[in-house]
Write a protein that holds these residues in place. Structure first.
Motif, PDB file in Angstrom:
ATOM      1  N   PHE A 122       0.808  -1.215   0.000  1.00 42.44           N
ATOM      2  CA  PHE A 122       0.000   0.000   0.000  1.00 42.44           C
ATOM      3  C   PHE A 122       0.847   1.273   0.000  1.00 42.44           C
ATOM      4  O   PHE A 122       0.306   2.376  -0.114  1.00 42.44           O
ATOM      5  N   ASN A 123       2.157   1.119   0.137  1.00 38.12           N
ATOM      6  CA  ASN A 123       3.045   2.282   0.097  1.00 38.12           C
ATOM      7  C   ASN A 123       3.578   2.566  -1.305  1.00 38.12           C
ATOM      8  O   ASN A 123       4.344   3.521  -1.496  1.00 38.12           O
ATOM      9  N   LEU A 124       3.187   1.756  -2.275  1.00 35.16           N
ATOM     10  CA  LEU A 124       3.597   2.030  -3.649  1.00 35.16           C
ATOM     11  C   LEU A 124       2.957   3.328  -4.135  1.00 35.16           C
ATOM     12  O   LEU A 124       1.785   3.603  -3.836  1.00 35.16           O
ATOM     13  N   PRO A 125       3.695   4.139  -4.889  1.00 40.12           N
ATOM     14  CA  PRO A 125       3.171   5.447  -5.307  1.00 40.12           C
ATOM     15  C   PRO A 125       2.069   5.317  -6.358  1.00 40.12           C
ATOM     16  O   PRO A 125       2.103   4.423  -7.207  1.00 40.12           O
ATOM     17  N   TYR A 126       1.098   6.190  -6.247  1.00 44.75           N
ATOM     18  CA  TYR A 126       0.012   6.289  -7.223  1.00 44.75           C
ATOM     19  C   TYR A 126      -0.689   4.952  -7.443  1.00 44.75           C
ATOM     20  O   TYR A 126      -1.071   4.593  -8.562  1.00 44.75           O
ATOM     21  N   LEU A 127      -0.872   4.216  -6.361  1.00 43.09           N
ATOM     22  CA  LEU A 127      -1.566   2.924  -6.428  1.00 43.09           C
ATOM     23  C   LEU A 127      -3.059   3.133  -6.690  1.00 43.09           C
ATOM     24  O   LEU A 127      -3.705   2.308  -7.343  1.00 43.09           O
ATOM     25  N   PHE A 128      -3.601   4.233  -6.164  1.00 42.61           N
ATOM     26  CA  PHE A 128      -5.018   4.560  -6.343  1.00 42.61           C
ATOM     27  C   PHE A 128      -5.158   5.937  -6.981  1.00 42.61           C
ATOM     28  O   PHE A 128      -4.372   6.840  -6.700  1.00 42.61           O
ATOM     29  N   SER A 192      10.812   1.112   3.364  1.00 43.03           N
ATOM     30  CA  SER A 192      11.766   1.106   2.255  1.00 43.03           C
ATOM     31  C   SER A 192      11.081   1.435   0.937  1.00 43.03           C
ATOM     32  O   SER A 192      11.683   2.045   0.044  1.00 43.03           O
ATOM     33  N   VAL A 193       9.803   1.055   0.788  1.00 40.39           N
ATOM     34  CA  VAL A 193       9.074   1.360  -0.438  1.00 40.39           C
ATOM     35  C   VAL A 193       8.915   2.867  -0.602  1.00 40.39           C
ATOM     36  O   VAL A 193       9.125   3.418  -1.684  1.00 40.39           O
ATOM     37  N   CYS A 194       8.549   3.550   0.482  1.00 42.49           N
ATOM     38  CA  CYS A 194       8.392   5.008   0.434  1.00 42.49           C
ATOM     39  C   CYS A 194       9.724   5.687   0.131  1.00 42.49           C
ATOM     40  O   CYS A 194       9.785   6.625  -0.682  1.00 42.49           O
ATOM     41  N   LYS A 320       7.648   4.897 -11.803  1.00 38.71           N
ATOM     42  CA  LYS A 320       7.378   3.538 -12.288  1.00 38.71           C
ATOM     43  C   LYS A 320       8.468   2.529 -11.923  1.00 38.71           C
ATOM     44  O   LYS A 320       8.172   1.365 -11.635  1.00 38.71           O
ATOM     45  N   PRO A 321       9.761   2.922 -11.937  1.00 34.60           N
ATOM     46  CA  PRO A 321      10.801   1.934 -11.622  1.00 34.60           C
ATOM     47  C   PRO A 321      10.653   1.272 -10.259  1.00 34.60           C
ATOM     48  O   PRO A 321      11.142   0.156 -10.064  1.00 34.60           O
ATOM     49  N   VAL A 322       9.977   1.928  -9.316  1.00 33.43           N
ATOM     50  CA  VAL A 322       9.825   1.307  -7.999  1.00 33.43           C
ATOM     51  C   VAL A 322       8.918   0.087  -8.084  1.00 33.43           C
ATOM     52  O   VAL A 322       9.075  -0.885  -7.324  1.00 33.43           O
ATOM     53  N   ILE A 333       0.104  -9.244  -5.898  1.00 34.65           N
ATOM     54  CA  ILE A 333      -0.893  -8.453  -5.157  1.00 34.65           C
ATOM     55  C   ILE A 333      -1.306  -7.225  -5.958  1.00 34.65           C
ATOM     56  O   ILE A 333      -2.483  -6.867  -6.006  1.00 34.65           O
ATOM     57  N   VAL A 334      -0.334  -6.569  -6.601  1.00 37.98           N
ATOM     58  CA  VAL A 334      -0.644  -5.393  -7.412  1.00 37.98           C
ATOM     59  C   VAL A 334      -1.600  -5.766  -8.542  1.00 37.98           C
ATOM     60  O   VAL A 334      -2.552  -5.024  -8.842  1.00 37.98           O
ATOM     61  N   GLU A 335      -1.397  -6.925  -9.166  1.00 41.50           N
ATOM     62  CA  GLU A 335      -2.296  -7.372 -10.236  1.00 41.50           C
ATOM     63  C   GLU A 335      -3.722  -7.546  -9.713  1.00 41.50           C
ATOM     64  O   GLU A 335      -4.695  -7.169 -10.381  1.00 41.50           O
ATOM     65  N   LYS A 336      -3.855  -8.098  -8.522  1.00 41.75           N
ATOM     66  CA  LYS A 336      -5.185  -8.283  -7.934  1.00 41.75           C
ATOM     67  C   LYS A 336      -5.827  -6.934  -7.613  1.00 41.75           C
ATOM     68  O   LYS A 336      -7.043  -6.751  -7.794  1.00 41.75           O
ATOM     69  N   ILE A 337      -5.021  -5.991  -7.125  1.00 38.64           N
ATOM     70  CA  ILE A 337      -5.542  -4.649  -6.832  1.00 38.64           C
ATOM     71  C   ILE A 337      -6.006  -3.974  -8.120  1.00 38.64           C
ATOM     72  O   ILE A 337      -7.081  -3.362  -8.167  1.00 38.64           O
ATOM     73  N   GLN A 338      -5.229  -4.102  -9.192  1.00 40.75           N
ATOM     74  CA  GLN A 338      -5.596  -3.496 -10.467  1.00 40.75           C
ATOM     75  C   GLN A 338      -6.905  -4.114 -10.981  1.00 40.75           C
ATOM     76  O   GLN A 338      -7.772  -3.408 -11.521  1.00 40.75           O
TER      77      GLN A 338
END
Length: 343
Positions: A122-128, A192-194, A320-322, A333-338
């Motif tokens: 959930f700390n990935l940028p621009y997830l939502f 670390s993600v942030c 995007k590189p992150v 998990i990101v695929e499921k969120i998308q």
């Protein structure tokens, strides 16, 4: 009026009040699934701790929950609300949930990654793209499955509170493009993600405890920080920060949590009552948060901050590189969120 029972629990030199787990109630643990068989009419006190101030939507929502539970239970269950981090920081309160010294709390996902690493997704940028989209995903089966992982740590979740998106402030210049970020020393969450996401923008990102932040901004130890508007305004960062840029780069996911120790000491009827009250409280907090966000922004402006919009597409591209870096860890998990976003 029913008498509250209080239990002293020593945690980091704090006296925690009235946790359900330590209050010596009669009644036995249930059998299957650890369900409780507490059928006594003895009063129960639930401690609800959080880290925000009295005027914050968290506090207003906690008081709303208190009123609901006390009314619906006829006074059998009372709620002791403890704001301002009185019971510790968010991680410490989550540990209190594990031990049963705190009954209910709320924390940003970054504070929970030590209990379950998948929270860091959930700390990935621009997830939502919007608050509403975040609610859709977090309330979906996909969101619930992610939160279920916390149960192995003795923590049950009941929806998420809303803080709005995190945006950037600094004392040097307006941030309008990723180029403006280069070289700025900025405090972020202890994740670390942030750190990596802001690093992709060219920032010198520093993970730092929130309690140290105002002084660090005041002394110039860091040039800026990123937080929701509620935090920027209520923490009076406008006193030490000139520029507020509405990057809205992170959406802080804030699960409402109940100690499993506490939950298993409630009767089935009490569990249903508390679960229903928490569901209503989450809806109430989200609505209240949405109403207050514009007020927080105006408050920052009125106190001298220069506020600017940004072209988010540029920031999305730059960070995007992150996603590539954490593909092995969070890709599924990101695929499921998308997919949940598209439903």
């Amino acid at each position: 009026m029913m008498k509250k029972k209080y239990c002293a629990v020593l945690t980091a030199a704090l006296i925690l009040t009235a946790g359900l787990s330590g209050c010596g109630k009669s009644g036995q643990q249930g059998g299957d699934g650890g369900q409780a068989a507490n059928t006594t009419s003895e009063s129960i006190t639930l401690t609800f701790g959080h880290g925000q101030a009295e005027g914050h939507p968290y506090q207003l929502a906690a008081l709303y929950f208190k009123d609901l539970v006390e009314e619906e239970s006829g006074g059998q269950i009372t709620v002791d609300v403890q704001p301002n981090g009185a019971l510790g920081d968010e991680r410490e309160m989550a540990e209190g949930l594990q031990m049963g010294t705190i009954d209910i709390s709320v924390a940003v996902a970054a504070a929970l990654s030590g209990f379950d690493q998948s929270m860091d997704v959930f700390n990935l940028p621009y997830l939502f793209d919007s608050r509403e989209q975040a609610f859709q995903v977090l309330d979906s089966e996909v969101g619930q499955d992610i939160f279920k992982n916390l149960e192995s740590s003795g923590i049950k979740t009941f929806g998420t509170f809303d803080l709005g998106f995190r945006s950037m402030t600094n004392s040097k210049l307006p941030i309008t493009t990723p180029e403006d970020c280069k070289g700025l020393r900025v405090r972020t969450l202890e994740s670390s993600v942030c750190v990596d996401a802001l690093g992709e923008l060219g920032m010198d990102a520093v993970a730092m405890s929130f309690s140290e932040l105002f002084t660090a901004l005041q002394t110039g130890a860091v040039d800026g920080q990123e937080n929701p508007l509620f935090t920027i305004y209520n923490s009076r960062f406008y006193e030490v920060q000139k520029y507020l840029s509405l990057t809205e780069h992170f959406y802080p996911v804030c699960p409402v949590m109940v100690s499993e120790i506490t939950w298993n000491k409630l009767s089935a009827e009490q569990q249903a009552l508390v679960a229903d009250a928490l569901e209503k409280t989450v809806a109430y907090e989200r609505e209240l948060s949405g109403q207050e966000l514009d007020k927080m922004l105006e408050g920052c402006k009125e106190n001298g901050m220069e506020v600017n919009e940004v072209d988010k597409a540029l920031f999305i591209e730059a960070t995007k590189p992150v996603y590539d870096k954490y593909q092995a860890e969070f890709g599924d998990i990101v695929e499921k969120i998308q997919a949940a976003k598209a439903e």
